[in-house]
Design an enzyme around this catalytic site. Structure first.
Site, short mmCIF file in Angstrom:
data_model
loop_
_atom_site.label_atom_id
_atom_site.label_comp_id
_atom_site.label_asym_id
_atom_site.label_seq_id
_atom_site.Cartn_x
_atom_site.Cartn_y
_atom_site.Cartn_z
N ASN A 403 11.48 -40.72 4.33
CA ASN A 403 11.82 -39.31 4.15
C ASN A 403 10.78 -38.58 3.56
O ASN A 403 9.90 -38.48 3.79
CB ASN A 403 13.25 -39.21 3.97
CG ASN A 403 13.41 -37.16 4.76
OD1 ASN A 403 12.01 -36.79 4.94
ND2 ASN A 403 14.41 -36.64 5.08
N ASP A 404 10.71 -38.66 1.90
CA ASP A 404 10.00 -37.34 1.37
C ASP A 404 8.71 -37.78 1.89
O ASP A 404 8.10 -37.32 1.07
CB ASP A 404 10.60 -37.23 -0.13
CG ASP A 404 11.82 -36.40 0.05
OD1 ASP A 404 12.51 -35.64 1.03
OD2 ASP A 404 12.67 -36.77 -0.57
#
Lengths: 477, 102
Positions: A403-404
């Site tokens: 995600n990040d």
């Protein structure tokens, strides 16, 4: 003669530690380096048991020593062999905590030893018995060892989800006070008389214990690797204190070496994640995340979902697929299934590669280890720069639980807490398919604009389950 | 002040070792690729397990009838061994994965 031999043993150990570390920092020699250091350690331990003399006296209590060694070795080996690859980081943290506790116990034992020797004259000032230098090393060993112990246990608990992030307003001030109390107790103990030494010494341990907990508590899970690395170097320093106490060069060199290398490694890890160490410790992520919340509140568009069979279709007819593995893949233990999907796709003439972000997974290098475990060929693992060059030639990017590291906010939004972190430019590819369990934000606690872009489709589900189904679907095409 | 200066000159050998080791420690891992961060940390973790030597000394010096000291030492030996053995085995397992790629 025997003492000279022991000196040689320690000399060998010190040199192997240096060579071992050196070899460990090069991929080709790393495994040998570990064995070299282990061999040196064995020599030092055996040398100590059989050759050590103090004031003309050999060591005794062999039964206890060997009993302890045996229990530790059996439990340690079993734990290290049994642990799942994904749980490696917390295991390291746990072992680190054991080392810290060991250093603290040594200091406690030494303290007790001094007390025993002088308890006949309870009114003597403690300061008159031992020189300040020795006292500082004993106290430092106790304090640093204890902090390292409780800190590591909390870090372990956070990584396996047993301990939740916890912080309160003004925690940094409270932390400072507890640390000051620890040091005050240490000074107070030195000023006490032999008869009253117990209480201040217990206070030293108590405050250090609390400080270790408070120190790690507010730091976010994503930053745990950095914290473990830092605690690792703490334990190194605590071990060196022991070396000072016994004038033992192997402990001294080994401890300081790890203390220095560990500190540098901590900084390098921070750099890989593009965070500063102060930032990690003061904790903009973990401190309740005012910045994170601001990023999260921003109004988002809608995301679109894609079905399994569509995903299979898109991938099977692509020329080139790039897989971006993240922690979601690690948690789901899906690295083997992922490799299977890769093979099925390759059989269909699709070129498959992996884009590995430096901090994919839980620790730098963690993802490489996991994929290597699943027999993914090394050439298929692209580092971030290579991968970023290749994304524009990819038809499909499949993001598995990352995600990040693919959040474009790192480039575009200066207000984002991850702004400036190097990311994988997945949006350069023609299609992006994101597998996640839900729309929940990642570890940094911020929304990801990528998920709302027109070329992105979401494929919800547990990584392993989804990959298994994908394998079946692609096969049947 | 006087006592600190005395302490420094009495222990100058050790202080030299400490300073040199700090530089060695920084120097040897200066160019580690990020792929190896985790194994390197784990390996370093095993190396600071050298604290086990101190534990053995504590244990071996304790009077056989002094149970408090014995128990402290015994615990320290177990914990130290866990650190050393567990640390090296875990590191080896991680690095084993890297070797397969050839």
């Amino acid at each position: 003669m025997e003492l000279n031999l022991l000196t040689i043993c320690y000399l060998i150990a010190s040199v192997t530690f240096i060579i071992g570390l050196k070899m460990l920092s090069n991929p080709a020699s790393a495994r040998k380096g570990n064995l070299v250091a282990a061999a040196g350690m064995t020599i030092a331990i055996l040398g100590t048991i059989f050759l050590y003399e103090s004031e003309g006296q050999k060591l005794h209590n062999y039964a206890w020593i060997f009993g302890g060694l045996l229990i530790g070795a059996v439990v340690g080996t079993l734990a290290a062999k049994k642990v799942k690859m994904t749980a490696m980081p917390e295991m390291v943290s746990l072992f680190n905590g054991m080392g810290g506790a060991c250093a603290a116990l040594i200091s406690a034992a030494e303290f007790y030893h001094i007390y025993e020797l002088h308890k006949a004259s309870p009114d003597t000032a403690f300061a008159d018995i031992i020189p300040m230098g020795s006292y500082i090393t004993i106290a430092a060993g106790a304090i640093i060892g204890t902090i390292s112990y409780t800190g590591s246990i909390i870090a372990w608990g956070k990584l396996n989800g047993r301990v939740k992030d916890f912080s309160f307003k003004g925690q940094h001030i409270v932390n400072m006070i507890v640390l000051a109390l620890t040091l005050a107790a240490a000074v107070f103990a030195y000023r006490s008389t032999v008869g009253t030494i117990y209480l201040p010494f217990i206070l030293i341990g108590f405050f250090a214990f609390i400080y270790g907990i408070l120190f790690v508590m507010p730091i976010g899970g994503a930053d745990m690797p950095v914290v473990i690395s830092l605690l690792n170097s703490f334990t190194g320093v605590a071990a060196a204190c022991g070396g000072f106490l016994y004038d033992n060069k192997a402990m001294l060199t080994g401890g300081i070496l790890v203390g220095a290398a560990g500190t540098l490694l901590t900084i390098l890890m921070c750099k890989a994640m593009n965070r500063s160490l102060t930032n990690v410790l003061i904790g903009s992520f973990g401190g309740g995340g005012t910045t994170g919340a601001a990023g999260g509140k921003k109004e988002q568009g809608s995301h679109k979902e894609i079905s399994l069979s569509d995903t299979a279709m898109v991938m099977a007819y692509a020329n080139k697929v790039m897989i971006v593995p993240g922690y979601g893949l690690a948690v789901a233990q899906a690295q083997h299934t992922c490799h299977e999907l890769e093979k099925i796709l390759e059989d269909k003439g699709v070129e498959v590669k992996y884009a590995i972000h430096p901090v994919a997974g839980r620790m730098p290098g963690h993802m490489n280890v996991l994929l290597a475990e699943a027999d993914v060929p090394y050439e298929k693992l692209l580092e971030m720069e290579q991968a970023n060059d290749e994304f524009k030639t990819c038809d499909v990017v499949l993001i598995l639980g990352a995600n990040d590291v693919v959040n474009p906010a790192a480039k575009t939004d200066p207000a984002s807490p991850i702004y400036g972190m190097p990311i994988l430019d997945v949006e350069l590819a023609k299609t992006v398919i994101v597998n996640k369990r839900s729309m929940k934000p990642g570890y940094a606690g911020i929304e990801n604009d990528l998920f709302f872009q027109p070329k992105t489709s979401m494929l919800f589900g547990d990584a392993k389950k989804v990959l298994q189904d994908l394998c079946a679907e692609v096969k049947s095409i | 002040m006087e006592s600190i200066l005395n302490w420094v000159s009495e222990n100058q050998q050790i202080i030299y070792i400490v300073i040199l080791m700090i530089f060695v420690g920084i120097e040897v891992i200066g160019h580690v690729p990020s792929v190896l961060h985790t194994p390197l940390m784990s390996g370093a973790n095993a190396i600071h397990g050298v604290v086990i030597i101190g534990a053995i000394i504590v244990m071996g010096k304790a009077e056989p009838d002094n149970y408090f000291a014995l128990v402290l030492g015994f615990l320290a030996v177990i914990l130290g061994t866990l650190n050393v053995v567990g640390g090296f085995v875990v590191t080896d397992r991680m690095l084993e994965m890297f070797k397969k790629k050839k």
